[in-house]
Design an enzyme around this catalytic site. Structure first.
Site, PDB file in Angstrom:
ATOM      1  CB  SER A 104      -1.094   0.229   1.356  1.00  0.00           C
ATOM      2  OG  SER A 104      -1.658   1.025   1.240  1.00  0.00           O
ATOM      3  CG  ASP A 153      -6.654  -2.231  -3.920  1.00  0.00           C
ATOM      4  OD1 ASP A 153      -8.066  -1.511  -3.259  1.00  0.00           O
ATOM      5  OD2 ASP A 153      -5.996  -2.410  -3.634  1.00  0.00           O
ATOM      6  CG  HIS A 184      -5.923  -1.722   0.077  1.00  0.00           C
ATOM      7  ND1 HIS A 184      -4.911  -2.030  -0.915  1.00  0.00           N
ATOM      8  CD2 HIS A 184      -5.539  -1.313   0.911  1.00  0.00           C
ATOM      9  CE1 HIS A 184      -4.543  -1.073  -1.153  1.00  0.00           C
ATOM     10  NE2 HIS A 184      -4.213  -0.641   0.278  1.00  0.00           N
TER      11      HIS A 184
END
Length: 201
Positions: A104, A153, A184
């Protein structure tokens, strides 16, 4: 740049061992990916920095002005600082190989460093990155890359992931892409692929 530029966890590689740099996601810290690292690259030395930006108490590696809207000046600052930090640890430890794994926000700073320092890492796993801009890549990418993503996502839309893949391929990257059908979250299939990918050559 000093090896103390970031608060971090250090588990030295030792002679002939690989060194794995870990980059956590927003709201994580230097401990977030330690268990994952042990799964995908057991026995490697570890350097795991904590992001130096606080967003309402959540640690990050660079500032943003909104969801998916980056402060590009701060990203440039953070990229230069992180590249120097990595180089300092590599110089001190002299590992057998240099590897990166980011998730991320950590994947974003790892990717940004690779755009500028295209051969600093031997290989890197970029998990669920969001690069909402066209990167200025310094030259042909000499780092082997694994990019993982979720097709649904909500934070890193698939269309932007496909665009990033095109940028990386245009820069000559040796690139593998691993998709899953979720969002995610990191799924076991990603970890299995990352373990295979990060096996020292």
């Amino acid at each position: 740049m000093s090896i103390q530029a970031y608060e971090h966890i250090l588990e030295p590689a030792g002679p002939g061992k690989p060194l794995l740099f870990l980059f956590h996601g927003t709201g994580g810290d230097q401990r977030q990916l330690l268990d994952l690292a042990e799964d995908v690259m057991p026995g490697a030395g570890i350097v795991s920095p904590r992001g130096d930006i606080s967003e309402h108490g959540a640690a990050r590696f660079f500032k943003r002005t909104g969801e998916g809207v980056y402060d590009m000046n701060d990203l440039a600052r953070a990229t230069a600082k992180m590249a120097g930090f990595v180089k300092a640890h590599v110089e001190q430890q002299r590992p057998d190989g240099v590897y990166g794994l980011g998730y991320s926000n950590g994947a974003n700073i790892l990717a940004s460093v690779i755009f500028q320092e295209t051969a600093l890492f031997d290989a890197a796993v970029i998990m669920h990155p969001l690069i909402p801009f066209e990167p200025q890549i310094a030259g042909p990418i000499g780092t082997r890359l694994l990019l993982t993503a979720g097709r649904t996502d909500p934070i890193c839309p698939a269309v932007l992931t496909h665009r990033l893949v095109s940028y990386l391929e245009s820069a000559g990257a040796a690139l593998e892409v691993e998709w899953h059908e979720g969002g995610h979250e990191v799924r076991p299939s990603e970890l299995e692929t990352a373990k295979r990918f990060l096996e020292p050559l």
